[in-house]
Enzyme design. Structure first.
Site, short mmCIF file in Angstrom:
data_model
loop_
_atom_site.label_atom_id
_atom_site.label_comp_id
_atom_site.label_asym_id
_atom_site.label_seq_id
_atom_site.Cartn_x
_atom_site.Cartn_y
_atom_site.Cartn_z
N GLU A 20 91.02 39.29 44.91
CA GLU A 20 90.18 38.31 44.22
C GLU A 20 88.84 38.26 44.96
O GLU A 20 88.83 38.11 46.18
CB GLU A 20 90.84 36.93 44.25
CG GLU A 20 92.18 36.87 43.54
CD GLU A 20 92.85 35.52 43.73
OE1 GLU A 20 92.24 34.50 43.36
OE2 GLU A 20 93.97 35.49 44.26
N ARG A 240 103.91 40.14 54.36
CA ARG A 240 102.48 40.09 54.63
C ARG A 240 102.24 40.30 56.12
O ARG A 240 103.16 40.15 56.94
CB ARG A 240 101.88 38.76 54.17
CG ARG A 240 102.40 37.55 54.89
CD ARG A 240 101.76 36.29 54.36
NE ARG A 240 100.33 36.30 54.60
CZ ARG A 240 99.45 35.50 53.98
NH1 ARG A 240 99.88 34.64 53.06
NH2 ARG A 240 98.18 35.54 54.25
N LYS A 250 92.17 32.70 53.09
CA LYS A 250 90.77 32.72 52.68
C LYS A 250 90.18 31.31 52.66
O LYS A 250 88.99 31.13 52.93
CB LYS A 250 90.62 33.38 51.30
CG LYS A 250 90.60 34.90 51.36
CD LYS A 250 90.23 35.45 49.99
CE LYS A 250 90.28 36.97 50.01
NZ LYS A 250 90.03 37.52 48.67
#
Length: 536
Positions: A20, A240, A250
């Site tokens: 994104e 992850r 983020k």
């Protein structure tokens, strides 16, 4: 459906790296790139770079440009660069079809009501409204007739499911915000949960690979594709990448940048890929680190930053030429060397180069005035100390042994202003201590002055993200700026991005803040872990 899919792919593996564009990429994205681009490359397939750009309020052209540039810096070449916004019309038409099939409805609940009803597994009052009514209202949403926040399109999934991600997720919401890529894209935007799987299918992705926090969304992923009779990619989740002493959310990174607690997204203390690059870390060492930790489905492990540092040192030790820089200069006057005389000595540049190879050396001037590290001198000697002290000898690396004969103190009788020493031109003296040093370039002319920035871990705790007051865990000594370091003259032509080993101090890179008037060096990493603290 499969026949149509195979015709489009030719039977090849198709993956996608789908960031994104709402911030800069971090080291966790390096693992995602390695898996998605790496799998496609290994199997002779293709990997898209696809921007999942469905939230215009958080997205910027700056982030879009950065992502493409950093993907290539990491060594990956996209098969195609696409955007979710490229398919906005297709996604809208699919949403209309979803309503027609009785699988979606326009809802007027507030965000707070939606949250409450989903938690209580209660149907929205508008869940069973007529299909034609939802079609009309969805068209009104698209044309901007309905106010922002007054309606959403929700998928009619399973409100009684044990999986919260099946409780009628939002497919579209109203946003009167221009899109950074598509421009004026209308008044409605698809949600990630609606867009991600449908675009995977449209692009004929064969393997949809994502991190484990998306595992609970797999049911919703397949529910929507099944409801629309679309091709279903194979979904697989992996753990992850979590690294100690940093944050990789983020949202948290954005806050650090916006509140100016760091010097931008490429601050060398951050684990953003641009921050690591600015610090002097190479993409090959990052990929070696990712390869080394492996790919698992265990999501509980925290990788110690020492493992990344190991791969950084491994590479820089082989590739970074050696040189000498003194961070905190202390003047040494060599009394038995004639004032004004300058000898050019050969200093070794590469660690493993043959002794008879001229390219493995660089010239350093040696005069009667040299500078050593302030920390390499003590007024009182001890057995475990190998630096200079009154009456003691040390070897100046690549030069001669020197012996301290006198010390000039300041008015406070404590501050050392200058050391007087004699050198041994015969080199018969064999002291144990070896010091790095920098000499005057010519009589009365100071050495090359440079700025050096030393970095330490940004956070004191191994896992600051778990703390309520995570900002209170910031390391106040994570950055130290030394404006008046001295360097050998061969460094004056160093360019931005050039990497060096400063002997005894670590590996350094020329920072982008450098100019023709002043060179700025960032310390990438110390030579070994015992030198890990700022200032050593």
């Amino acid at each position: 459906m499969l026949e149509k899919h195979l015709k489009a792919t030719g039977g090849k593996v198709f993956t996608r790296f789908p960031p994104e564009p709402n911030g800069y990429l971090h080291i966790g994205h390096a693992k995602a790139m390695f898996i998605n681009f790496g799998l496609a490359k290994e199997r002779g397939g293709c990997c898209y770079l696809r921007y999942d750009d469905t939230n215009p309020e958080a997205e910027k052209k700056e982030y879009i440009d950065h992502i493409e540039e950093i993907v290539r810096w990491m060594g990956w070449e996209p098969f195609k660069i696409t955007y979710a916004s490229d398919y906005f019309q297709d996604l809208y038409e699919l949403a209309v079809e979803l309503i027609r099939r009785g699988h979606a409805y326009v809802d007027h609940q507030t965000p707070e009501e939606i949250k409450e009803y989903r938690e209580k597994r209660m149907n929205s009052p508008w869940r069973d409204r007529p299909i034609e009514e939802s079609l009309k209202l969805f068209d009104d949403m698209k044309r901007g007739i309905i106010e922002e926040g007054k309606a959403t399109l929700r998928m009619k999934q399973d409100m009684q499911s044990d999986n919260y991600n099946m409780h009628d997720l939002i497919a579209y919401r109203i946003k009167f915000t221009p899109h950074p890529h598509a421009g004026d894209a209308g008044c409605i935007y698809p949600s990630y949960d609606y867009e991600h799987c449908t675009v995977d299918s449209i692009e004929n992705v064969t393997h949809s690979l994502c991190t484990l926090e998306f595992e609970t969304r797999r049911a919703s992923y397949y529910w929507l594709l099944d409801a629309l009779s679309l091709f279903q990619p194979y979904v697989w989740e992996y753990s992850r990448l979590n690294v100690t002493n940093t944050v990789m959310s983020k949202r948290k990174l954005n806050r650090l940048v916006k509140e100016k607690r760091v010097d931008g997204w490429d601050d060398p203390r951050l684990m953003t890929l641009s921050g690591l690059r600015r610090r002097g870390v190479t993409s090959t060492s990052i990929n070696a680190f990712v390869r080394g930790i492996g790919i698992t489905r265990s999501d509980s492990s925290m990788i110690n930053v020492d493992r990344l540092e190991y791969h950084i040192r491994e590479e820089l030790n082989k590739t970074a030429p050696r040189t000498m820089v003194v961070l905190h200069p202390l003047k040494v006057v060599i009394t038995n060397l004639e004032v004004g005389s300058v000898m050019d000595l050969n200093a070794k540049k590469w660690p493993d180069a043959p002794l008879d190879d001229a390219s493995s050396y660089y010239k350093v001037p040696f005069s009667n005035v040299v500078y050593i590290e302030n920390s390499d001198f003590r007024m009182k000697d001890s057995k475990d100390y190998y630096g200079l002290a009154p009456g003691k000898s040390v070897l100046l690396r690549y030069a001669f042994p020197i012996k301290c004969t006198d010390v000039i103190l300041g008015d406070d009788k404590e501050t050392v202003l200058e050391i007087r020493a004699e050198y041994d031109p015969s080199k018969k003296t064999k002291p144990k201590g070896v010091l790095h040093w920098v000499s005057e370039h010519s009589p009365g002319v100071d050495p090359l002055k440079v700025e050096v920035r030393l970095f330490d871990k940004l956070f004191l705790s191994e896992n600051p993200a778990e703390l309520d007051d995570w900002l209170g865990d910031l390391n106040p000594e994570s950055k130290m700026v030394i404006p008046g370091a001295y360097a050998v003259p061969s460094l004056k032509n160093a360019a931005v991005g050039d990497r060096f080993q400063f002997e005894r101090l670590g590996y350094f890179v020329v920072d982008k803040d450098s100019s023709s008037e002043k060179l700025v060096f960032n310390r990438t990493i110390t030579l070994r872990d015992s030198y890990g603290k700022v200032g050593k």
